[in-house]
Design a protein around this motif. Sequence first.
Motif, short mmCIF file in Angstrom:
data_model
loop_
_atom_site.label_atom_id
_atom_site.label_comp_id
_atom_site.label_asym_id
_atom_site.label_seq_id
_atom_site.Cartn_x
_atom_site.Cartn_y
_atom_site.Cartn_z
N PHE A 8 27.58 72.34 -24.23
CA PHE A 8 28.88 72.92 -23.97
C PHE A 8 29.60 73.09 -25.31
CE2 PHE A 8 27.67 70.07 -20.61
CZ PHE A 8 27.86 70.81 -19.46
N GLU A 9 30.29 74.20 -25.47
CA GLU A 9 31.06 74.44 -26.70
C GLU A 9 32.43 74.99 -26.34
OE1 GLU A 9 29.24 77.41 -29.09
OE2 GLU A 9 27.25 76.53 -28.92
N CYS A 10 33.41 74.61 -27.09
CA CYS A 10 34.73 75.22 -27.02
C CYS A 10 35.02 75.75 -28.43
CB CYS A 10 35.79 74.20 -26.63
SG CYS A 10 35.65 73.61 -24.94
N ASP A 11 35.17 77.06 -28.54
CA ASP A 11 35.47 77.68 -29.82
C ASP A 11 36.94 78.08 -29.83
OD1 ASP A 11 32.79 77.48 -30.54
OD2 ASP A 11 32.32 79.41 -29.63
N PHE A 12 37.65 77.66 -30.87
CA PHE A 12 39.08 77.93 -30.98
C PHE A 12 39.34 78.87 -32.14
CE2 PHE A 12 38.53 73.68 -29.28
CZ PHE A 12 39.24 73.77 -28.10
N ILE A 13 40.04 79.94 -31.88
CA ILE A 13 40.41 80.89 -32.91
C ILE A 13 41.93 80.94 -32.93
CG2 ILE A 13 40.24 83.29 -33.67
CD1 ILE A 13 37.62 83.30 -31.86
N ASN A 14 42.52 80.54 -34.05
CA ASN A 14 43.97 80.53 -34.21
C ASN A 14 44.63 79.61 -33.18
OD1 ASN A 14 46.37 81.12 -35.37
ND2 ASN A 14 46.54 83.19 -34.53
N GLY A 15 44.21 78.36 -33.18
CA GLY A 15 44.77 77.40 -32.23
C GLY A 15 44.28 77.67 -30.84
#
Length: 88
Positions: A8-15
């Motif tokens: 599982f991955e959570c990718d955050f772009i700009n918060g």
Amino acid sequence: VFQFMESFECDFINGTEKVRYVQRFIYNRQEFMIFDSDVGHFVGFTPLGEYNAKRLNSDPVVMENKRAAVDMCRYNYEGFSPFIVERR
């Protein structure tokens, strides 16, 4: 030796403005299916993955839970960001 792995991955772009949730299914070192929140459904890469993707995409409860996983990523980000992002 047979091996099944799920990541599982959570990718955050700009918060938390742009959050992407990715779940990968791997069997014998070959990725056979993936759920990507940007796509919005499961995608199969092998015959086994295509069969399971079609089965899971037709289940409204599973799809609702997977699409809601992005909110779980946002919730976790807000809880851990003081320890991860703001430390310098």
